[in-house]
Write an enzyme that holds these catalytic residues in place. Structure first.
Site, PDB file in Angstrom:
ATOM      1  N   TYR A  87       0.874  -1.170   0.000  1.00  0.00           N
ATOM      2  CA  TYR A  87       0.000   0.000   0.000  1.00  0.00           C
ATOM      3  C   TYR A  87       0.913   1.221   0.000  1.00  0.00           C
ATOM      4  CZ  TYR A  87      -3.385   3.506   1.473  1.00  0.00           C
ATOM      5  OH  TYR A  87      -4.167   4.637   1.558  1.00  0.00           O
ATOM      6  N   ASP A 140      -2.091  -1.523  -3.966  1.00  0.00           N
ATOM      7  CA  ASP A 140      -2.440  -0.152  -4.334  1.00  0.00           C
ATOM      8  C   ASP A 140      -1.137   0.630  -4.420  1.00  0.00           C
ATOM      9  OD1 ASP A 140      -3.243   2.458  -4.560  1.00  0.00           O
ATOM     10  OD2 ASP A 140      -4.621   2.417  -2.847  1.00  0.00           O
ATOM     11  N   HIS A 163     -12.355   1.381  -4.043  1.00  0.00           N
ATOM     12  CA  HIS A 163     -11.593   0.563  -4.978  1.00  0.00           C
ATOM     13  C   HIS A 163     -12.382  -0.689  -5.333  1.00  0.00           C
ATOM     14  CE1 HIS A 163      -7.494   2.448  -4.329  1.00  0.00           C
ATOM     15  NE2 HIS A 163      -8.182   2.944  -3.312  1.00  0.00           N
TER      16      HIS A 163
END
Length: 258
Positions: A106, A147, A249
């Protein structure tokens, strides 16, 4: 193996959404980001009842990453990105699942830019690229999923000028993603859909962006050379973004031949 990445944007608030998706999609491995939960708040029992073992690194309020495996227990090999012992943000976890090294990330958002958050973002990606190169050099089957908080190119964002100053689209950010591709990693979604102009994985809650399909591609699955040859298919479970109480998302997945 079906492998997915999903920025869940608060695992406890959206646990029912996650469990419903797991039951329907049946991924073998899932990389989760933005848990927004302490280690002790991770819903291990509910996930185990759904058939998933897990390793995770939590953080109060923000960040947090996890790797789930269906019918198996991931073997954690790392719970922090090397290169800066002072960095305490829970943004990286790595585990072995069925002979595959799974890296879940992330990456920092970097806004506002310029500024210290953007500087941290670029430094984090430098560390990540260095570690990714080491993983690639092992010759093992490796997946980098998560991500990335980078829009790789103009076709990965809806037509707009509102993001021109955003850290997600800056040349330095895009160069960080390009560095990984130059190392030899394969962008699974683009390999599966080379001619598709618009592939989005994130739609902001604000300004009606989901109904307008005003999206960005921030969530990526990169494959080592050995795994890229085994890529059978890939996709984005867009409908998950339209559900009640949804994350901003959508899950991204790949299918790999065994």
């Amino acid at each position: 193996m079906k492998l997915a990445t999903f920025n869940i944007n608060n695992i406890n608030s959206r646990l029912e959404n996650l469990l419903a998706w797991l039951a329907h999609a049946k991924p073998d491995v899932v990389c989760l980001q933005e848990l927004k939960a302490r280690d002790t708040q991770f819903p291990l029992t509910r996930l185990a009842n759904a058939g998933y073992g897990a390793v995770w690194k939590g953080e109060p309020t923000w960040n947090g990453v996890a790797i789930l495996a269906r019918g198996a227990e991931p073997v954690m090999t790392r719970d922090a990105l090397p290169g800066d012992d002072a960095d305490r943000q829970a943004r990286y976890i790595e585990a072995a699942v069925d002979g595959v090294v799974i890296a879940c990330l992330y990456a920092p958002n970097g806004n506002p830019q310029p500024g210290p958050k953007f500087t941290y973002k670029l430094a984090w990606h430098e560390r990540f690229a260095a570690h990714a190169e080491q993983l690639l050099d092992t010759g093992l089957p490796v997946v980098l999923a998560g991500d990335y908080n980078i829009v790789p190119g103009p076709r990965d964002i809806y037509q707009t000028r509102s993001y021109d100053d955003n850290a997600l689209v800056q040349p330095e950010s895009r160069a960080a993603f390009a560095t990984l591709i130059e190392q030899g990693w394969t962008d699974a979604l683009r390999k599966a859909f080379p001619r598709e102009e618009r592939l989005y994985t994130f739609w902001d809650y604000r300004r009606n962006r989901w109904p307008r399909d005003a999206g960005l591609r921030l969530d990526h699955i990169l494959l080592s050379k050995k795994l890229a040859r085994k890529l059978k298919g890939a996709g984005i479970d867009r409908d998950v973004r339209g559900e009640e109480n949804a994350s901003d998302h959508a899950p991204v997945w790949v299918e790999l031949a065994t």
